[in-house]
Design an enzyme around this catalytic site. Structure first.
Site, PDB file in Angstrom:
ATOM      1  N   LYS A  45      13.325 -23.201  41.683  1.00  0.00           N
ATOM      2  CA  LYS A  45      12.008 -23.169  42.196  1.00  0.00           C
ATOM      3  C   LYS A  45      11.845 -23.270  43.678  1.00  0.00           C
ATOM      4  O   LYS A  45      12.631 -23.538  44.514  1.00  0.00           O
ATOM      5  CB  LYS A  45      11.375 -24.686  41.635  1.00  0.00           C
ATOM      6  CG  LYS A  45       9.854 -24.519  41.737  1.00  0.00           C
ATOM      7  CD  LYS A  45       9.047 -25.583  41.072  1.00  0.00           C
ATOM      8  CE  LYS A  45       7.705 -25.731  41.255  1.00  0.00           C
ATOM      9  NZ  LYS A  45       6.896 -26.852  40.551  1.00  0.00           N
ATOM     10  N   SER A  81       3.152 -26.390  37.838  1.00  0.00           N
ATOM     11  CA  SER A  81       3.346 -25.373  38.728  1.00  0.00           C
ATOM     12  C   SER A  81       4.835 -24.474  39.021  1.00  0.00           C
ATOM     13  O   SER A  81       4.686 -23.498  39.847  1.00  0.00           O
ATOM     14  CB  SER A  81       3.258 -26.336  40.308  1.00  0.00           C
ATOM     15  OG  SER A  81       4.104 -27.110  40.204  1.00  0.00           O
ATOM     16  N   SER A 113       4.460 -30.333  36.114  1.00  0.00           N
ATOM     17  CA  SER A 113       4.899 -28.903  36.241  1.00  0.00           C
ATOM     18  C   SER A 113       6.051 -28.282  35.552  1.00  0.00           C
ATOM     19  O   SER A 113       6.260 -27.028  35.874  1.00  0.00           O
ATOM     20  CB  SER A 113       5.057 -28.932  37.652  1.00  0.00           C
ATOM     21  OG  SER A 113       3.939 -28.910  38.263  1.00  0.00           O
TER      22      SER A 113
HETATM   23  N1  GLN Z   1      -0.843 -30.202  37.723  1.00  0.00           N
HETATM   24  C1  GLN Z   1      -0.433 -31.435  38.195  1.00  0.00           C
HETATM   25  C2  GLN Z   1      -0.854 -31.083  39.819  1.00  0.00           C
HETATM   26  O1  GLN Z   1      -1.655 -30.287  39.973  1.00  0.00           O
HETATM   27  C3  GLN Z   1       1.097 -31.340  38.168  1.00  0.00           C
HETATM   28  C4  GLN Z   1       1.827 -30.615  39.196  1.00  0.00           C
HETATM   29  C5  GLN Z   1       3.290 -30.825  39.568  1.00  0.00           C
HETATM   30  O2  GLN Z   1       3.722 -31.645  38.615  1.00  0.00           O
HETATM   31  N2  GLN Z   1       3.856 -30.484  40.469  1.00  0.00           N
HETATM   32  O3  GLN Z   1      -0.798 -32.193  40.417  1.00  0.00           O
END
Ligand code: GLN
Length: 457
Positions: free
Chosen positions: A65, A140, A165
């Site tokens: 990532k 994400s 995410s």
């Molecule tokens: N969707 C969550 C957020 O926007 C989780 C994102 C993540 O785990 N990086 O914070």
């Protein structure tokens, strides 16, 4: 099916016995990766500098990532403000993969700094779901899950979760994703979103592949002060459901789309008919989790992102005016809209006078949520729930969501992420995930149940 459509285990067996021509394999893999990338925008960059296969992983492709630092390869966390930032070092998880003989195949596309649920907040194009390009991969870690779903080769993906995410994109792309216990995998070299919740984990097609990846990256690292004093080990995957006690929390079954509700219940019943026992339980603090999460996450990210000021990393501009003018102009240009929204929210929540009301209160709520989980785990082995409240939505539906409705999509993934307990999402319907949560450091329990389910499905 082509000759390289193998599981990681099959690939490693065949490689070590000499029946795979690695050169041919990797050329074909990179070609397929680039081809899918053209259509689906899953990668930030592809690494063409292949390696000689060696050691345990024998050149197995591992995507990383974009918020995990890779030496000599841009690591921009999906943000324009880090464009051109090429770290001079590898994150610990990456160096462990390389030491084991893994090939870093490239960087996967993501929501800027991990801020998002649908990967629509990347500065480098929006990754599209390989099962239907009109739908999101989730976020994400959208690119990471998308590549595993799209490219039919043995591989694993290193990714990160702060509030869901890993589980979310795994569910939306019909693949499997493990978020380990907080502190089990070193965060050294991870571009932080919210330090107290960030975890590096693995997405792959099969549970066995995930256990293998975890065995390589887990374990204490003195360069991360929050790293747990846990020695590396081989994570074993038993598939025995006999005597496994599953808790099904009623709060996680509210406001689900009917497809999700049915698929998850079918999965639980299937586990039951194969030896597990389930009982319905309550996690009464669930309703406070989303608010607490968004206060903590935005507060921490607003502090972390203050170092992105056009002096040291990534985007630089001509020096004009005084420092404040320079910082404002770089930050206005470099951050996307969602990052700006979170910086503003988080700065507010930690301002003197508000800190007690927001951040500190949210931290206390977090403790209560963890206590709720601990109570359940004193009598049960795993918690089973849906990963996301709906299957993968279409971009046309996402466009209509307000920021609040968008955040509400995370309602099921933030409680375990706040508590730092491990979780795995395993496919149980089309773009629907079965979420299995375990107590701290009980990775083998959730891997075992996930693998059993994978075999029965
Ligand atoms: N969707 C969550 C957020 O926007 C989780 C994102 C993540 O785990 N990086 O914070």
């Amino acid at each position: 099916m082509h000759k390289y459509d193998l599981s990681v285990t099959e690939f490693l067996q065949q490689s070590h016995s000499g029946s795979i021509d690695y050169n041919d394999f990797i050329i074909n893999y990179l070609e397929a990766l680039k081809e899918f990338n053209k259509k689906l925008r899953l990668m930030q960059c592809v690494n063409e500098k292949t390696i000689l296969p060696s050691a345990e992983l024998y050149g197995l492709p591992v995507t990383v990532k974009d918020n995990i630092c890779t030496r000599g390869m841009q690591s921009s966390a999906g943000s324009k403000i880090l464009q051109g930032y090429v770290p001079p070092f590898d994150a610990t998880a990456v160096s462990r993969i390389k030491d084991a003989g893994g090939f870093v195949a490239g960087k996967t596309n993501m929501d800027e700094f991990g801020h998002g649920t649908f990967s629509v907040h990347s500065a480098y194009g929006i990754p599209k779901n390989p099962h239907d390009p009109e739908r999101t991969c989730g976020g994400s870690s959208g690119g990471a899950a998308g590549v595993v779903a799209a490219v039919p080769f043995p591989q694993i993906a290193l990714c990160e979760s702060t509030g869901g995410s890993i589980s979310c994109p795994a569910a939306f792309c019909n693949v499997t994703g493990l978020t380990p216990t907080y502190g089990l995998v070193s965060r050294y070299g991870l571009i932080d979103y919210a330090n107290s919740m960030d975890k590096i984990g693995v997405i792959a097609k099969r549970v066995d592949d995930i256990a293998l990846g975890l065995s390589i990256i887990a374990g204490h690292d003195k360069r991360d002060s929050t790293s747990l004093a846990v020695q590396p080990k081989q994570y074993r995957v038993s598939r025995d459901l006999k005597g496994v006690r599953i808790a099904v929390p009623k709060e996680y079954f509210e406001n689900l789309s009917p497809d999700v509700e049915k698929s998850v219940w079918d999965a639980i019943k299937l586990l039951e008919s194969n030896g597990a026992a389930y009982s319905e339980v309550s996690l009464p603090t669930t309703k406070y989790a989303l608010a607490a999460y968004y206060i903590i996450a935005t507060t921490e990210t607003s502090t972390n992102l203050s170092k992105m000021c056009g002096m040291r990393y990534g985007l630089h501009k001509e020096l004009e005016g005084n420092f404040n003018q320079y910082f404002s102009s770089v930050r206005s240009e470099g951050f996307g809209e969602e990052a700006k929204r979170r910086i503003i929210l988080g700065t507010f929540a930690r301002m003197s006078g508000y800190r007690e009301q927001y951040y500190m209160k949210a931290m206390r709520v977090r403790t209560l949520i963890t206590q709720d989980f601990k109570k359940i785990f004193s009598k049960h082995d795993v918690i089973a729930a849906p990963t996301m409240p709906t299957p993968a939505p279409k971009f046309s539906e996402i466009e209509k969501l307000t920021p609040l409705q968008n955040y509400q999509m995370d309602v099921l993934t933030v409680p375990p992420n706040l508590s730092g307990i491990p979780m795995i999402s395993v496919p149980c319907g089309h773009t629907v995930g079965l979420h299995l949560l375990g107590d701290h450091l009980q990775e083998e329990k959730i891997l075992g149940v996930a693998a059993a389910y994978e075999g029965l499905r």
